[in-house]
Design a protein around this motif. Structure first.
Motif, PDB file in Angstrom:
ATOM      1  N   GLY A  82       0.812  -1.210   0.000  1.00 11.69           N
ATOM      2  CA  GLY A  82       0.000   0.000   0.000  1.00 11.69           C
ATOM      3  C   GLY A  82       0.844   1.259   0.000  1.00 11.69           C
ATOM      4  O   GLY A  82       0.557   2.222  -0.718  1.00 11.69           O
ATOM      5  N   VAL A  83       1.913   1.255   0.789  1.00 13.11           N
ATOM      6  CA  VAL A  83       2.829   2.403   0.827  1.00 13.11           C
ATOM      7  C   VAL A  83       3.502   2.571  -0.533  1.00 13.11           C
ATOM      8  O   VAL A  83       3.649   3.687  -1.047  1.00 13.11           O
ATOM      9  CB  VAL A  83       3.861   2.239   1.968  1.00 13.11           C
ATOM     10  N   ILE A  85       2.335   1.651  -3.483  1.00 15.47           N
ATOM     11  CA  ILE A  85       1.335   2.138  -4.444  1.00 15.47           C
ATOM     12  C   ILE A  85       1.099   3.623  -4.229  1.00 15.47           C
ATOM     13  O   ILE A  85       1.067   4.402  -5.191  1.00 15.47           O
ATOM     14  CB  ILE A  85       0.034   1.325  -4.332  1.00 15.47           C
ATOM     15  N   ASP A  86       0.935   4.031  -2.976  1.00 12.58           N
ATOM     16  CA  ASP A  86       0.740   5.446  -2.678  1.00 12.58           C
ATOM     17  C   ASP A  86       1.905   6.292  -3.178  1.00 12.58           C
ATOM     18  O   ASP A  86       1.724   7.431  -3.613  1.00 12.58           O
ATOM     19  CB  ASP A  86       0.556   5.674  -1.173  1.00 12.58           C
ATOM     20  N   ALA A  87       3.118   5.741  -3.116  1.00  8.32           N
ATOM     21  CA  ALA A  87       4.316   6.461  -3.556  1.00  8.32           C
ATOM     22  C   ALA A  87       4.535   6.355  -5.069  1.00  8.32           C
ATOM     23  O   ALA A  87       5.502   6.898  -5.588  1.00  8.32           O
ATOM     24  CB  ALA A  87       5.541   5.932  -2.816  1.00  8.32           C
ATOM     25  N   ARG A  88       3.657   5.633  -5.742  1.00  5.13           N
ATOM     26  CA  ARG A  88       3.722   5.451  -7.197  1.00  5.13           C
ATOM     27  C   ARG A  88       4.995   4.730  -7.668  1.00  5.13           C
ATOM     28  O   ARG A  88       5.533   5.024  -8.737  1.00  5.13           O
ATOM     29  CB  ARG A  88       3.542   6.772  -7.918  1.00  5.13           C
ATOM     30  N   LEU A  89       5.458   3.826  -6.845  1.00  5.12           N
ATOM     31  CA  LEU A  89       6.570   2.980  -7.279  1.00  5.12           C
ATOM     32  C   LEU A  89       6.051   1.952  -8.285  1.00  5.12           C
ATOM     33  O   LEU A  89       4.858   1.615  -8.267  1.00  5.12           O
ATOM     34  CB  LEU A  89       7.178   2.237  -6.086  1.00  5.12           C
ATOM     35  N   PRO A  90       6.914   1.408  -9.122  1.00  6.12           N
ATOM     36  CA  PRO A  90       6.473   0.321 -10.001  1.00  6.12           C
ATOM     37  C   PRO A  90       5.929  -0.834  -9.166  1.00  6.12           C
ATOM     38  O   PRO A  90       6.443  -1.127  -8.081  1.00  6.12           O
ATOM     39  CB  PRO A  90       7.749  -0.094 -10.729  1.00  6.12           C
ATOM     40  N   ILE A 166      10.563   3.965   1.182  1.00  5.45           N
ATOM     41  CA  ILE A 166      10.289   4.236  -0.231  1.00  5.45           C
ATOM     42  C   ILE A 166      11.548   4.740  -0.928  1.00  5.45           C
ATOM     43  O   ILE A 166      11.868   4.322  -2.048  1.00  5.45           O
ATOM     44  CB  ILE A 166       9.129   5.252  -0.375  1.00  5.45           C
ATOM     45  N   ALA A 167      12.277   5.639  -0.280  1.00  4.95           N
ATOM     46  CA  ALA A 167      13.509   6.171  -0.881  1.00  4.95           C
ATOM     47  C   ALA A 167      14.524   5.056  -1.104  1.00  4.95           C
ATOM     48  O   ALA A 167      15.207   5.016  -2.140  1.00  4.95           O
ATOM     49  CB  ALA A 167      14.097   7.274   0.003  1.00  4.95           C
ATOM     50  N   ALA A 172      17.197   1.680  -5.216  1.00  4.18           N
ATOM     51  CA  ALA A 172      17.543   0.373  -5.769  1.00  4.18           C
ATOM     52  C   ALA A 172      16.950   0.204  -7.171  1.00  4.18           C
ATOM     53  O   ALA A 172      17.629  -0.294  -8.076  1.00  4.18           O
ATOM     54  CB  ALA A 172      17.046  -0.740  -4.843  1.00  4.18           C
ATOM     55  N   LEU A 173      15.713   0.635  -7.359  1.00  4.99           N
ATOM     56  CA  LEU A 173      15.081   0.521  -8.679  1.00  4.99           C
ATOM     57  C   LEU A 173      15.789   1.386  -9.717  1.00  4.99           C
ATOM     58  O   LEU A 173      15.818   1.047 -10.905  1.00  4.99           O
ATOM     59  CB  LEU A 173      13.602   0.894  -8.595  1.00  4.99           C
TER      60      LEU A 173
END
Length: 177
Positions: A82-83, A85-90, A166-167, A172-173
């Motif tokens: 959920g975190v 998705i909220d952060a718009r990560l892949p 998230i950071a 890493a991504l």
């Protein structure tokens, strides 16, 4: 939306889940919805949603139900997703098998295959003994040798400093170590 459990009438799993998560943030909602989908499947959740009618927050609930995934294995994994998705990560793949350089396969919590990144939401219950910790170290070293980047976080980190988690994942991504 009533079930009978051991002779007692109660609200169904699906309706209880839908009622609990209405107007809740996505990370909290997915903790409940993922567990409900794992137990009864997605269709009863949709049906319970359809019977609610018009209430405040109903649009967010529809989106959250659409994101529910019964393959999450813990509340921490669900909240983590959920975190993310909220952060718009892949979007990661969940509970995937990854093979190391020696041909051994390991199951991982989150996988961004194209980025060669693995995410691990670390609950402390799985490390009951020093042998559990040693086995995890061997597993992680083998995956790193095979070219995977591994990002780990705990429940404390996720709930207290989600943007730090998230950071870490975003770096890493992006291929930044």
């Amino acid at each position: 939306d009533v079930d009978v459990v051991r002779g007692v009438r109660c609200t169904s799993v699906a309706r209880t889940a839908v009622d609990l998560v209405l107007r809740r943030p996505l990370p909290e909602a997915l903790v409940v919805l993922d567990a409900a989908v794992a137990r009864v499947g997605p269709l009863p959740l949709r049906a319970a949603y359809d019977r609610i009618g018009r209430v405040r927050g109903i649009g967010d609930l529809a989106a959250a139900i659409g994101l529910a995934d019964g393959s999450s294995e813990s509340p921490l994994e669900s909240a983590s997703r959920g975190v993310m998705i909220d952060a718009r990560l892949p979007r990661p793949e969940l509970q995937q098998w990854v093979t190391d350089g020696d041909g051994r396969s390991w199951r991982v919590d989150f996988l961004w295959r194209g980025h060669r990144v693995i995410g691990e939401a670390d609950g402390w219950v799985k490390y009951e003994t020093i042998e559990d910790l040693r086995a995890e170290k061997i597993r992680e070293d083998a995956l790193r040798r095979a070219g995977w980047t591994i990002v780990r976080w705990t429940s404390d980190e996720l709930w207290r400093t989600p943007m730090v988690v998230i950071a870490r994942i975003a770096r890493a991504l992006a291929g930044v170590r």
